[in-house]
Design a protein around this motif. Structure first.
Motif, mmCIF file in Angstrom:
data_model
loop_
_atom_site.group_PDB
_atom_site.id
_atom_site.type_symbol
_atom_site.label_atom_id
_atom_site.label_comp_id
_atom_site.label_asym_id
_atom_site.label_seq_id
_atom_site.Cartn_x
_atom_site.Cartn_y
_atom_site.Cartn_z
ATOM 1 N N TRP A 166 -15.239 -35.332 -24.858
ATOM 2 C CA TRP A 166 -14.878 -33.904 -24.874
ATOM 3 C C TRP A 166 -15.674 -33.060 -26.015
ATOM 4 C CZ3 TRP A 166 -11.556 -31.710 -21.473
ATOM 5 C CH2 TRP A 166 -10.857 -32.512 -20.575
ATOM 6 N N LEU A 168 -17.195 -28.714 -26.433
ATOM 7 C CA LEU A 168 -17.097 -27.156 -26.067
ATOM 8 C C LEU A 168 -18.393 -26.669 -25.611
ATOM 9 C CD1 LEU A 168 -14.721 -24.876 -26.554
ATOM 10 C CD2 LEU A 168 -16.211 -24.258 -28.622
ATOM 11 N N ILE A 187 -11.859 -23.667 -32.996
ATOM 12 C CA ILE A 187 -11.333 -23.120 -31.876
ATOM 13 C C ILE A 187 -10.061 -22.459 -31.744
ATOM 14 C CG2 ILE A 187 -12.876 -24.941 -30.797
ATOM 15 C CD1 ILE A 187 -10.198 -26.354 -29.751
ATOM 16 N N LEU A 192 -10.291 -19.431 -24.760
ATOM 17 C CA LEU A 192 -10.552 -20.685 -24.184
ATOM 18 C C LEU A 192 -10.255 -20.850 -22.601
ATOM 19 C CD1 LEU A 192 -9.229 -22.943 -27.020
ATOM 20 C CD2 LEU A 192 -11.576 -22.309 -26.562
ATOM 21 N N THR A 194 -9.856 -24.031 -20.209
ATOM 22 C CA THR A 194 -9.464 -25.393 -20.160
ATOM 23 C C THR A 194 -9.007 -25.899 -18.749
ATOM 24 O OG1 THR A 194 -7.065 -24.808 -20.250
ATOM 25 C CG2 THR A 194 -8.300 -24.862 -22.494
ATOM 26 N N PHE A 204 -4.880 -33.034 -26.050
ATOM 27 C CA PHE A 204 -5.553 -32.137 -27.219
ATOM 28 C C PHE A 204 -4.329 -31.650 -28.574
ATOM 29 C CE2 PHE A 204 -8.986 -31.331 -24.124
ATOM 30 C CZ PHE A 204 -9.898 -31.118 -25.006
ATOM 31 N N TYR A 212 -0.889 -27.454 -28.254
ATOM 32 C CA TYR A 212 -2.058 -27.094 -27.317
ATOM 33 C C TYR A 212 -1.563 -25.932 -26.600
ATOM 34 C CZ TYR A 212 -4.880 -27.456 -22.948
ATOM 35 O OH TYR A 212 -5.861 -27.221 -21.991
ATOM 36 N N LEU A 239 -13.606 -25.987 -22.749
ATOM 37 C CA LEU A 239 -13.253 -27.300 -23.245
ATOM 38 C C LEU A 239 -13.559 -28.225 -22.194
ATOM 39 C CD1 LEU A 239 -10.018 -26.784 -25.489
ATOM 40 C CD2 LEU A 239 -12.125 -27.593 -26.194
ATOM 41 N N CYS A 240 -14.297 -29.273 -22.288
ATOM 42 C CA CYS A 240 -14.856 -29.915 -20.805
ATOM 43 C C CYS A 240 -15.537 -30.906 -21.218
ATOM 44 C CB CYS A 240 -15.862 -29.174 -20.179
ATOM 45 S SG CYS A 240 -17.475 -28.800 -20.966
ATOM 46 N N LEU A 258 -16.738 -32.616 -30.022
ATOM 47 C CA LEU A 258 -15.515 -32.469 -31.014
ATOM 48 C C LEU A 258 -15.493 -33.592 -31.986
ATOM 49 C CD1 LEU A 258 -12.457 -31.778 -28.242
ATOM 50 C CD2 LEU A 258 -14.353 -30.045 -29.393
#
Length: 295
Positions: A166, A168, A187, A192, A194, A204, A212, A239-240, A258
C-alpha cells in the motif's frame, strides 16, 4: 440417501438460506424446501434451524455436512477417474479479481493449461473484494482473487506467493513527492481517494493509530485507473496498491509506499463445497500444484 439431495443440502449450508441456495441451484424455493424436509424425514433427525435471517445447523446437521462433503468428494473423484483419459476438457472458467499484479500468476496457469486444453475459455471480471465475493456467492464466478483482509468463512482458498504494497498515488510536483515514504501524519489533512473495499478501513485504522473514518475522504473507487485520473486532475491523493499505475511512464504521477510498511497478501478462493465443471476442476488442480509446490 440421494446424492442429488445431498448436494442440495450442502448448497443450503453454504448459502445459509433456502432462497439463496434455490437461486444458486436454479430451482424454486418450495421445491428445495420440500426436498430438505423429505431428507430430515428419511434420516429421522432435524438438520436445519430455520431462523428469521439465516439457517444454522443442528448437531446432526453439522455431522451430515461433514459426511456429505466426504461422500460428494468421493463421487466427484470417481466420476473423474472413470472419464476417458483422452477426453478433451473444454468449457468456460469465470475468474474475478481486484486490480493486482498477482493476476500475472493466474495468467501463467491459464496459458500453460491452454497448451493441453485449447478449448477452455476464460472470462474475467474486475472489481474489489466486495464485488467479487457477491458474484462468487451468486455462482457467477468459479474463482476469485481477493486482496486480504477479506471475510473467508464461506470459501476455500490458496494463498498466492505474492504480496502488494500500500502507498499513496500523488502528483509528481506536490511536496510529498520528495519523500521516500509516507507516514500517517503526512496524510491526516490530505484530500484522499480510498478503496471501497469494506474491510480495508480496519487495516488503515491500525496503521494510522486513529479512526480511518475521520480522514478527509473526498472520493472512493473500486478500480484504481479511474482514481488515478482523479489524482491527475487534482481532486486528491489515492491510497492504493503498488504496480497498478505505471508511474514510470507517467509525466504527472508518482507512488510512494507507506511507512510503517503495509502489505496485502492475496488469495485465490472458491466457494466451499463447490461443484466444478471439468474445465474449472482441471484449472484448480493446476493452481494447487503450482502454488502448493511453490510455498
Amino acid at each position: 440417501m440421494d446424492i442429488r439431495v445431498l448436494r442440495y443440502f450442502m448448497a443450503v449450508t453454504r448459502e445459509e438460506s433456502i432462497s439463496g441456495a434455490a437461486e444458486s441451484l436454479h430451482m424454486t424455493q418450495p421445491t428445495l424446501s420440500r426436498q430438505l424436509m423429505d431428507l430430515e424425514d428419511e434420516i429421522g433427525k432435524k438438520l436445519l434451524i430455520r431462523g428469521s435471517r439465516r439457517i444454522t445447523l443442528t448437531e446432526e446437521g453439522m455431522l451430515l455436512r461433514k459426511r456429505a462433503a466426504e461422500i460428494l468428494d468421493l463421487v466427484d473423484k470417481t466420476e473423474a477417474e472413470l472419464s476417458a483419459p483422452d477426453e478433451a476438457v473444454s468449457g468456460d472458467i469465470y475468474i474475478g479479481g481486484g486490480e493486482t499484479d498477482a493476476m500475472r500468476l493466474i495468467a501463467r496457469i491459464a496459458t500453460d493449461l491452454q497448451k493441453s486444453c485449447p478449448d477452455i475459455r476464460y472470462h474475467l471480471f474486475s472489481g474489489n473484494a466486495d464485488d467479487v465475493m457477491e458474484r462468487l456467492d451468486k455462482g457467477l464466478l468459479d474463482f476469485g482473487i481477493l486482496i486480504e483482509p477479506a471475510d473467508m468463512k464461506k470459501y476455500d482458498y490458496i494463498r498466492l506467493p505474492a504480496t502488494d504494497t500500500w502507498g499513496l498515488l500523488m502528483p509528481k510536483d506536490c511536496p510529498l513527492a520528495t519523500h521516500d515514504f509516507i507516514r500517517p501524519e503526512d496524510i491526516w489533512e490530505l484530500p484522499l481517494i480510498t478503496s471501497r473495499q469494506t474491510t480495508v478501513s480496519n487495516e488503515f485504522s491500525g496503521w494510522l493509530k486513529r479512526d480511518y473514518e475521520k480522514l478527509n475522504i473526498v472520493a472512493t473507487y473500486n478500480l484504481v485507473y479511474n482514481a488515478s485520473l482523479m489524482v491527475e486532475e487534482g481532486l486528491g491523493y489515492a491510497l492504493c496498491l503498488d504496480k497498478l499505475v505505471n508511474t514510470s511512464e507517467s509525466r504527472r504521477l508518482c507512488f510512494r509506499p507507506l511507512k510503517p510498511k503495509m502489505e496485502a497478501h492475496l488469495d485465490i478462493v472458491w466457494k466451499k463445497y463447490q461443484v466444478f465443471s471439468r474445465a474449472a476442476d482441471r484449472f484448480l488442480k493446476n493452481v494447487q500444484y503450482a502454488f502448493h509446490s511453490s510455498i
